[in-house]
Write a protein that holds these residues in place. Structure first.
Motif, PDB file in Angstrom:
ATOM      1  N   ILE A 186      69.289  41.243  42.203  1.00  0.00           N
ATOM      2  CA  ILE A 186      68.188  41.568  41.275  1.00  0.00           C
ATOM      3  C   ILE A 186      68.129  43.076  41.056  1.00  0.00           C
ATOM      4  CG2 ILE A 186      65.669  41.609  41.014  1.00  0.00           C
ATOM      5  CD1 ILE A 186      66.821  38.908  40.371  1.00  0.00           C
ATOM      6  N   ALA A 187      68.298  43.865  42.126  1.00  0.00           N
ATOM      7  CA  ALA A 187      68.272  45.327  41.994  1.00  0.00           C
ATOM      8  C   ALA A 187      69.397  45.804  41.081  1.00  0.00           C
ATOM      9  CB  ALA A 187      68.383  45.978  43.369  1.00  0.00           C
ATOM     10  N   ALA A 188      70.574  45.199  41.183  1.00  0.00           N
ATOM     11  CA  ALA A 188      71.702  45.583  40.327  1.00  0.00           C
ATOM     12  C   ALA A 188      71.422  45.247  38.866  1.00  0.00           C
ATOM     13  CB  ALA A 188      72.976  44.890  40.797  1.00  0.00           C
ATOM     14  N   VAL A 189      70.816  44.097  38.609  1.00  0.00           N
ATOM     15  CA  VAL A 189      70.486  43.715  37.232  1.00  0.00           C
ATOM     16  C   VAL A 189      69.404  44.646  36.688  1.00  0.00           C
ATOM     17  CG1 VAL A 189      69.539  41.881  35.771  1.00  0.00           C
ATOM     18  CG2 VAL A 189      71.195  41.312  37.554  1.00  0.00           C
ATOM     19  N   GLU A 190      68.415  44.995  37.524  1.00  0.00           N
ATOM     20  CA  GLU A 190      67.372  45.926  37.085  1.00  0.00           C
ATOM     21  C   GLU A 190      67.959  47.287  36.743  1.00  0.00           C
ATOM     22  OE1 GLU A 190      62.908  45.429  38.252  1.00  0.00           O
ATOM     23  OE2 GLU A 190      64.119  45.527  40.067  1.00  0.00           O
ATOM     24  N   LEU A 191      68.920  47.738  37.539  1.00  0.00           N
ATOM     25  CA  LEU A 191      69.572  49.008  37.249  1.00  0.00           C
ATOM     26  C   LEU A 191      70.281  48.948  35.902  1.00  0.00           C
ATOM     27  CD1 LEU A 191      70.321  51.855  38.161  1.00  0.00           C
ATOM     28  CD2 LEU A 191      72.275  50.864  39.371  1.00  0.00           C
ATOM     29  N   HIS A 192      70.918  47.833  35.611  1.00  0.00           N
ATOM     30  CA  HIS A 192      71.575  47.662  34.307  1.00  0.00           C
ATOM     31  C   HIS A 192      70.563  47.791  33.169  1.00  0.00           C
ATOM     32  CE1 HIS A 192      73.837  46.033  30.970  1.00  0.00           C
ATOM     33  NE2 HIS A 192      72.854  45.182  30.795  1.00  0.00           N
ATOM     34  N   PHE A 193      69.428  47.103  33.284  1.00  0.00           N
ATOM     35  CA  PHE A 193      68.417  47.176  32.236  1.00  0.00           C
ATOM     36  C   PHE A 193      67.889  48.598  32.095  1.00  0.00           C
ATOM     37  CE2 PHE A 193      67.778  42.468  32.840  1.00  0.00           C
ATOM     38  CZ  PHE A 193      68.159  42.126  31.558  1.00  0.00           C
ATOM     39  N   ALA A 194      67.712  49.313  33.203  1.00  0.00           N
ATOM     40  CA  ALA A 194      67.215  50.691  33.151  1.00  0.00           C
ATOM     41  C   ALA A 194      68.221  51.612  32.478  1.00  0.00           C
ATOM     42  CB  ALA A 194      66.919  51.182  34.561  1.00  0.00           C
ATOM     43  N   MET A 195      69.521  51.342  32.659  1.00  0.00           N
ATOM     44  CA  MET A 195      70.555  52.198  32.089  1.00  0.00           C
ATOM     45  C   MET A 195      70.771  51.951  30.604  1.00  0.00           C
ATOM     46  SD  MET A 195      73.214  52.135  35.294  1.00  0.00           S
ATOM     47  CE  MET A 195      74.560  52.796  34.357  1.00  0.00           C
ATOM     48  N   ARG A 196      70.280  50.842  30.072  1.00  0.00           N
ATOM     49  CA  ARG A 196      70.457  50.546  28.640  1.00  0.00           C
ATOM     50  C   ARG A 196      69.824  51.585  27.756  1.00  0.00           C
ATOM     51  NH1 ARG A 196      68.085  44.887  27.156  1.00  0.00           N
ATOM     52  NH2 ARG A 196      66.333  46.061  27.915  1.00  0.00           N
ATOM     53  N   ASN A 197      68.700  52.132  28.168  1.00  0.00           N
ATOM     54  CA  ASN A 197      67.910  53.017  27.319  1.00  0.00           C
ATOM     55  C   ASN A 197      68.046  54.489  27.686  1.00  0.00           C
ATOM     56  OD1 ASN A 197      66.832  50.763  25.952  1.00  0.00           O
ATOM     57  ND2 ASN A 197      65.421  50.436  27.642  1.00  0.00           N
ATOM     58  N   ARG A 198      69.067  54.834  28.415  1.00  0.00           N
ATOM     59  CA  ARG A 198      69.195  56.222  28.838  1.00  0.00           C
ATOM     60  C   ARG A 198      69.691  57.103  27.694  1.00  0.00           C
ATOM     61  NH1 ARG A 198      74.292  55.368  32.885  1.00  0.00           N
ATOM     62  NH2 ARG A 198      75.847  55.035  31.270  1.00  0.00           N
ATOM     63  N   ALA A 199      69.261  58.344  27.719  1.00  0.00           N
ATOM     64  CA  ALA A 199      69.660  59.307  26.691  1.00  0.00           C
ATOM     65  C   ALA A 199      71.083  59.780  26.965  1.00  0.00           C
ATOM     66  CB  ALA A 199      68.700  60.497  26.710  1.00  0.00           C
ATOM     67  N   GLY A 200      71.754  60.212  25.918  1.00  0.00           N
ATOM     68  CA  GLY A 200      73.112  60.707  26.069  1.00  0.00           C
ATOM     69  C   GLY A 200      73.141  62.076  26.737  1.00  0.00           C
ATOM     70  N   HIS A 201      74.105  62.292  27.614  1.00  0.00           N
ATOM     71  CA  HIS A 201      74.296  63.567  28.282  1.00  0.00           C
ATOM     72  C   HIS A 201      75.765  63.951  28.178  1.00  0.00           C
ATOM     73  CE1 HIS A 201      70.656  61.993  30.258  1.00  0.00           C
ATOM     74  NE2 HIS A 201      70.314  63.263  30.317  1.00  0.00           N
ATOM     75  N   THR A 202      76.021  65.254  28.206  1.00  0.00           N
ATOM     76  CA  THR A 202      77.394  65.734  28.182  1.00  0.00           C
ATOM     77  C   THR A 202      78.155  65.206  29.397  1.00  0.00           C
ATOM     78  OG1 THR A 202      76.668  67.722  27.043  1.00  0.00           O
ATOM     79  CG2 THR A 202      78.842  67.793  28.067  1.00  0.00           C
TER      80      THR A 202
END
Length: 79
Positions: free
Chosen positions: A36-52
């Motif tokens: 569940i923690a791994a799936v939650e991390l995936h959902f959190a990473m979907r909306n991350r801003a772009g970085h160099t």
């Protein structure tokens, strides 16, 4: 319509609840806390801003598990 299954355990994000509610109840109940923690991390990473630089790695030492994140880029919106 039947009510969605209740998933025991710690409070979860709305994304995770929607995800689990779309699965067969016996499949949803089979997820471990770590999964569940791994799936939650995936959902959190979907909306991350772009970085160099956006470097993410899972790390583990014996039974201890964690992750390391290095982000770098131009700061925006500040004068």
């Amino acid at each position: 319509m039947a009510s969605p299954p209740s998933h025991a355990g710690p409070a979860r994000s709305p994304d995770i609840e929607r995800f689990l509610n779309h699965l067969r109840p016996e499949l949803a109940a089979s997820f471990s806390v770590e999964q569940i923690a791994a799936v939650e991390l995936h959902f959190a990473m979907r909306n991350r801003a772009g970085h160099t630089i956006d470097w993410r790695r899972r790390i583990g030492f014996g039974r201890l598990r964690g992750y390391l994140v290095v982000l770098a880029g131009r700061e925006r919106g500040h004068d």
